[in-house]
Design an enzyme around this catalytic site. Structure first.
Site, PDB file in Angstrom:
ATOM      1  CG  ASP A 105      -1.579  -1.163   1.355  1.00  0.00           C
ATOM      2  OD1 ASP A 105      -2.277  -1.920   0.453  1.00  0.00           O
ATOM      3  OD2 ASP A 105      -2.576  -1.655   2.447  1.00  0.00           O
ATOM      4  CE  LYS A 106       0.177   8.730  -1.614  1.00  0.00           C
ATOM      5  NZ  LYS A 106      -0.108   9.510  -2.362  1.00  0.00           N
TER       6      LYS A 106
END
Length: 244
Positions: A105-106
């Site tokens: 995930d970012k």
């Protein structure tokens, strides 16, 4: 962080110690690239990097021409591995290069593996799909003890995850979702500050899986405003929590 790849990835393993060029390449690979992405390991078949928080893995809306791992490392990846691969994720709005065989995930930092050759792509993808690749993450949770009222040290969350119909880009627990399974290991818990240090083993790889599963336990990831982990008292709790 991800544990070392098992035997099926030996095609992408470093050369023997008696190969001076391999030793030189490993030494060089430990240096940062100068783009904010640190190279942990590199050989002719694969790259292992330390993905920084705040960076996406591949192009998507708002990040078509900048700001992703793919953009930062384009010069180190062969052109054929930057081509779009057939996505089995159903994300028609994203461009996922062949080099990207798994994602973080970012907001997550950790080890990310990238394929530089078709054989590495095939081997690594097979390991992730077959779940022979072990993935372990470290997280700080806020709220209830993740082990429930019994305060157990290990909890298995087996709850399907689907796109949230009311929040674009987010997901939720849903009977109509895809199977998702996480194992949460509690290493420390402070009842006074309602903080838990955990590691999470992922047995599947759904979007925001750790965040949603931990929130389902009443212990969302600290600071995660999307799934209930944001709290004005969090900075104060972190400052007062015992350190050891």
């Amino acid at each position: 962080a991800e544990e070392p790849a098992p035997a099926a990835a030996t095609k992408a393993a470093p050369e023997a110690e008696d190969d001076p060029s391999a030793a030189k390449r490993r030494k060089k690979s430990k240096k940062a690239t100068g783009t904010g992405v640190e190279i942990l390991f590199e050989d002719d078949d694969m790259l292992a990097i330390s993905k920084p928080a705040g960076m996406l893995c591949h192009p998507s809306p708002g990040y078509w021409d900048h700001g992703t791992v793919t953009h930062e490392l384009a010069s180190r990846l062969p052109a054929e591995m930057l081509e779009h691969r057939e996505s089995y994720t159903g994300e028609a709005d994203s461009f996922i290069p062949r080099a990207v065989v798994h994602r973080l995930d970012k907001g997550t930092t950790g080890a990310l593996l990238l394929a530089k050759t078709p054989r590495a792509e095939e081997a690594l993808a097979a390991q992730f799909k077959g779940r022979s690749m072990k993935k372990r993450y470290v997280a700080l949770l806020v709220g209830n003890h993740p082990g429930g009222e019994a305060a157990t040290g290990k909890t298995c969350v087996d709850e399907p995850i689907a796109r949230d119909p009311d929040r674009p880009g987010k997901v939720c627990i849903s009977p109509q979702g895809k199977a998702a399974k996480s194992v949460v290991h509690v290493h420390a818990h402070s009842p006074d500050h309602r903080l838990s240090l955990v590691t999470v083993d992922l047995l599947t790889g759904r979007q925001h899986q750790i965040r949603v599963h931990c929130a389902h336990l009443g212990a969302p990831v600290a600071g995660d405003a999307d799934y209930g982990g944001a709290s004005p008292a969090l900075p104060r709790a972190l400052g007062a929590a015992p350190r050891r």
